[in-house]
Each structure stands twice: as structure tokens, then as C-alpha cells.
Design a protein around this motif. Sequence first.
Motif, PDB file in Angstrom:
ATOM      1  N   TYR A  33      -3.228   7.481  -5.949  1.00 17.34           N
ATOM      2  CA  TYR A  33      -3.478   6.026  -6.102  1.00 17.34           C
ATOM      3  C   TYR A  33      -4.848   6.022  -5.882  1.00 17.34           C
ATOM      4  O   TYR A  33      -5.936   5.602  -6.668  1.00 17.34           O
ATOM      5  CB  TYR A  33      -2.592   5.399  -5.358  1.00 17.34           C
ATOM      6  N   SER A  34      -5.623   6.290  -4.602  1.00 15.03           N
ATOM      7  CA  SER A  34      -6.796   6.191  -4.169  1.00 15.03           C
ATOM      8  C   SER A  34      -7.806   7.153  -4.611  1.00 15.03           C
ATOM      9  O   SER A  34      -8.867   7.354  -4.810  1.00 15.03           O
ATOM     10  CB  SER A  34      -6.952   6.006  -2.593  1.00 15.03           C
ATOM     11  N   GLU A  56       0.198   9.493  -0.068  1.00 14.16           N
ATOM     12  CA  GLU A  56       0.338   8.237  -0.543  1.00 14.16           C
ATOM     13  C   GLU A  56       1.605   7.750  -1.260  1.00 14.16           C
ATOM     14  O   GLU A  56       2.357   8.728  -1.345  1.00 14.16           O
ATOM     15  CB  GLU A  56      -0.647   7.840  -1.516  1.00 14.16           C
ATOM     16  N   TYR A  60       2.266   1.050  -1.300  1.00 11.54           N
ATOM     17  CA  TYR A  60       0.935   1.142  -0.407  1.00 11.54           C
ATOM     18  C   TYR A  60       1.063   1.537   1.060  1.00 11.54           C
ATOM     19  O   TYR A  60       0.749   2.152   1.772  1.00 11.54           O
ATOM     20  CB  TYR A  60      -0.300   0.333  -0.634  1.00 11.54           C
ATOM     21  N   SER A  63       2.292   4.552   3.026  1.00 16.39           N
ATOM     22  CA  SER A  63       1.422   5.579   2.869  1.00 16.39           C
ATOM     23  C   SER A  63       1.074   6.065   4.258  1.00 16.39           C
ATOM     24  O   SER A  63       1.293   5.440   5.144  1.00 16.39           O
ATOM     25  CB  SER A  63       0.127   5.322   2.183  1.00 16.39           C
TER      26      SER A  63
END
Length: 144
Positions: A33-34, A56, A60, A63
Motif C-alpha cells: 500500500y505505501s 502492512e 491500515y 500494520s
Amino acid sequence: MSVTKEAVFKMGEAKKEWLDVAVSALDKAYVPYSRFPVGACLVTKEGKVYQGLNIENASYGLSNCAERTAFFKAVSEGERDFQHLVIAGHTPEPISPCGACRQVMVEFCEPTMPVTLLGDDGVMMETTIEQLLPYSFNNKDLPG
């Protein structure tokens, strides 16, 4: 990311392994995701090494950061005495740990324990737990 000769010289050849462990975790991080991998290397006072990486989750809040992964692995195996933490990330400056990780560090480490923060191109900063979280909340603040 490569660790520069200057960084190794600054830490000492014996500690190069710790840098390598933190950097190698960047490739193992689960960051769909990041796309912001972080690696950590936590070292016990006896020299045992625990690697951490961020993991993750689509939800969120579930995580987990690299630093906490390393601490939770070590603590789950009975470790309580630590001598050094290295954190690596793909950042132009030395990476900075989040507040939650800083609080976990305070729980398990002496205030003077060294922490090495490593960014891209081997840019590095040496600090301590106390410098990362001054005036911290800890077990001495609890009643009883």
C-alpha cells in the motif's frame, strides 16, 4: 541502498553486520500500500540479532512497523536486554521512527541505548532512546 565505507568506519567493522541485517530487511518488507519499506536490526546485550521489517494490512491500523516487529520477535523469545537498534529506510535523510515505535523502545531499553538511523546512500545518524523520546512515559509513571 548500499552502506558506505564511511558509515562502516563510523560504526566499526564489527557492527557492519547490523547495518546489513537492517538493509536486507528492506527487500523482505510487505508494503503493497505505501511502498515504503523499513528494516530494523535489534541486537541483544549477548549479541543475538533480530531482524524486523514493516508489514502492512489493507486495514491500515493493523500494520506493524519494522522496529516493533524486531522487538516483538525478540521479546517473544524471552529477550529483555538490548544494546543497539539500527533502522534503515529509503529516505534522503536518516529515517525517523514513529511515535509508537519510540514508546516501545522506551519500554524495553535503557535511555542511553544507541540507535542508528540509516537513509539512502548510507547517510547515517547516531542517537539514543532518550534523544528520540525525551520526557517519556514509562513504568515509573504508573501508580503502585
